[in-house]
Design an enzyme around this catalytic site. Structure first.
Site, short mmCIF file in Angstrom:
data_model
loop_
_atom_site.label_atom_id
_atom_site.label_comp_id
_atom_site.label_asym_id
_atom_site.label_seq_id
_atom_site.Cartn_x
_atom_site.Cartn_y
_atom_site.Cartn_z
N SER A 124 0.83 -1.20 0.00
CA SER A 124 0.00 0.00 0.00
C SER A 124 0.87 1.25 0.00
O SER A 124 1.98 1.25 0.56
CB SER A 124 -0.85 -0.03 1.27
N TYR A 149 -2.29 -1.03 10.90
CA TYR A 149 -2.53 -1.61 9.57
C TYR A 149 -1.34 -1.33 8.66
O TYR A 149 -0.78 -2.24 8.03
CB TYR A 149 -3.82 -1.05 8.95
N LYS A 153 1.77 -3.78 6.66
CA LYS A 153 2.22 -3.76 5.26
C LYS A 153 3.73 -3.54 5.20
O LYS A 153 4.44 -4.19 4.44
CB LYS A 153 1.49 -2.66 4.48
#
Ligand code: NAD
Ligand code: WQD
Length: 338
Positions: A124, A149, A153
Site C-alpha cells: 500500500s 494496519y 504492510k
C-alpha cells in the site's frame, strides 16, 4: 499451472480473478469469507463463463493450506488476504498483526515447503508514511507509518525483502496500491464495506443511495488547492490488470520488484464529490469537519516505473471510476446477496 489467489473473493481479488481468467490463466482461490460473501464467487464465474477452484480456508491454517498445495498445481501466488481497516487496526492491533503478519508467515512457509517461490503482494502507498513528499517514487525510504494496519504492510515488505536476500530462488513483487475505487462495468462486482464506510468513495455512494445523510469532509485547512486532502484514485480494474503484468514479471525473473500502482494524478475530496455528482446526477450534501488523525495533505504516485518495466499504466479516469462505483451501488444497494 495455476495461480493461487489468497483473498480472491474480496474487492480487489474478485476483479483480479476476472482479469486473470479472461487472460486465459488458471486460478485457485482461497478465502476465509471474513470480509466477503460466497456470492462473489458466483458473480466471478458468471462474468467469465468458466468455473474455478475455491477453498474456504484461513491462510493461518497451515494444514489446510498445505492440502491445497498438494491437490493443485500451484506455480505462483497473488496474496490479497488481509484485514484493511485503519481505525479497526488502531483499536485491535493484535488482530491485525496476527491475521496479516502471521497469515503471511504461514503462507510463505507452506509455499516454500512445496517449492513455490513466486509471490505478488498487496502492499500500500501507506508504507511511504508521513515524511515523503508526493509524487512518491519506489526508491523513497518507507516505514514512517502512522497506524498498525500500515505497519503490517511495512513489516511484510521487510519480511519479503529478507526472504529474497536469503534465497535467490524467490521472486517477489511488492505492489503499492494508491486509492482503489470503481467497480466492474457490469455492475455485478464492487466494494462492500462492513458497517459505516471508512473510505471516501463507498461513503459517497451510500450518501447518494440515501443510506447516509451527508458526507463529512475531513478537514478543509490542508495545504492543497481547495484545502481538502488530495489522493491518487485508481480504478480497480486498472489495478487488477497491473497484477497480470506483475505475475508475468515474477514468472520471467527471480528477485525483488517494487511498483507503485496509481494514476499519478491527485484529486481532492471536493474534486471527487464534483466528479461523482456529474457522473451520477445525484447531489452529495457535505459538511466540513475536523481533520482525521494521521491523514496527510497530499498523496499521489509517480507510477512511471510500472510503465517502464511492466508496460502497465492506468487507463480509466475519475469520471469512469465514479460512474462504475455508482452503477455497482445502484444495482446492489445491499451489496452481495447472502
Ligand atoms: P477485502 O477485504 O475486500 O479483501 C480481502 C479478502 O481477504 C477478503 O475476502 C477476506 O475475507 C480475505 N481474508 C482476510 N483475512 C484472511 C485470512 N486470514 N485467510 C483467508 N482469507 C482472508 O480487501 P481489498 O480491498 O480487496 O484488499 C485486498 C488487499 O489489498 C489487502 O491486503 C489490503 O490490505 C490491500 N490494499 C487495499 C487497499 C484498498 O484501499 N482497498 C489499498 C492498499 C492495499
Ligand atoms: C481519502 C480522502 C480523507 C472519508 C486509506 C488507507 C490506505 C489505503 C487506502 C489500504 C482523505 C477523505 C474520507 C470520509 C473524507 N488502504 N475522507 N470523508 O485515507 O487516503 O487511504 O485507504 O492500504 O492505507 O489509509 O483513503 O478513502 O479513507 O480517504 O473527507 O468520510 O478522503 O480524509 O483525504 P486514505 P480514504
Amino acid at each position: 499451472m495455476a495461480i493461487l489467489v489468497t483473498g480472491g473473493l474480496g474487492y480487489i481479488g474478485s476483479h483480479t480473478c476476472v482479469e486473470l481468467m479472461n487472460a486465459g490463466r488458471d486460478i485457485v482461490v482461497v478465502d476465509n469469507l471474513y470480509n466477503c460473501k460466497k456470492s462473489s464467487y458466483d458473480r466471478i464465474k458468471a462474468l467469465v463463463g468458466r468455473d474455478f477452484k475455491f477453498y474456504e480456508c484461513d491462510i493461518r491454517d497451515a494444514k489446510g493450506l498445505a492440502k491445497i498445495f498438494e491437490n493443485e498445481d500451484i506455480d505462483s501466488v497473488i496474496h490479497f488476504a488481509g484485514l484493511k481497516s485503519v481505525p479497526e487496526s488502531v483499536r485491535e492491533p493484535l488482530k491485525y498483526f496476527d491475521n496479516n503478519i502471521n497469515g503471511t508467515l504461514v503462507l510463505l512457509d507452506v509455499m516454500r515447503n512445496h517449492g513455490c517461490k513466486k509471490i505478488v503482494f498487496s502492499s500500500s502507498a501507506t508504507v511511504y508514511g508521513i515524511n515523503n513528499v508526493s509524487p512518491l517514487t519506489e526508491d523513497m525510504e518507507v516505514g514512517g507509518v502512522t497506524n498498525p494496519y500500515g505497519r503490517t504492510k511495512y513489516m511484510i515488505e521487510c519480511i519479503l525483502k529478507d526472504l529474497c536476500t536469503s534465497d535467490e530462488e524467490w521472486s517477489v513483487c511488492l505492489l503499492r496500491y494508491f486509492n482503489p475505487i470503481g467497480a466492474h462495468k457490469s455492475g455485478t462486482m464492487g466494494e462492500e464495506p462492513n458497517g459505516i464506510p471508512a473510505n471516501l468513495m463507498p461513503y459517497i455512494t451510500q450518501v447518494a443511495i440515501g443510506k447516509l445523510e451527508y458526507l463529512n469532509v475531513n478537514g478543509s485547512d490542508f495545504d492543497t488547492p481547495d484545502g481538502t486532502g488530495v489522493r491518487d484514485y485508481i480504478h480497480v480494474v486498472d489495478l487488477s490488470i497491473g497484477h497480470l503484468k506483475a505475475v508475468d514479471k515474477i514468472e520471467g525473473e527471480n528477485g525483488l520488484f517494487i511498483y507503485n500502482l496509481g494514476t499519478g494524478v491527485g484529486y481532492s475530496v471536493l474534486d471527487v464529490v464534483n466528479a461523482f455528482e456529474k457522473a451520477s446526477g445525484v447531489k452529495i450534501p457535505y459538511k466540513i469537519g475536523p481533520r482525521r488523525a494521521g491523514d496527510v495533505a497530499t498523496c499521489y504516485s509517480n507510477s512511471s516505473k510500472a510503465f517502464k518495466e511492466l508496460g502497465w499504466k492506468a487507463e480509466r479516469g475519475i469520471e469512469e471510476m465514479c460512474e462504475d462505483s455508482w452503477r455497482w451501488q445502484k444495482q446492489n444497494p445491499n451489496g452481495y446477496p447472502d
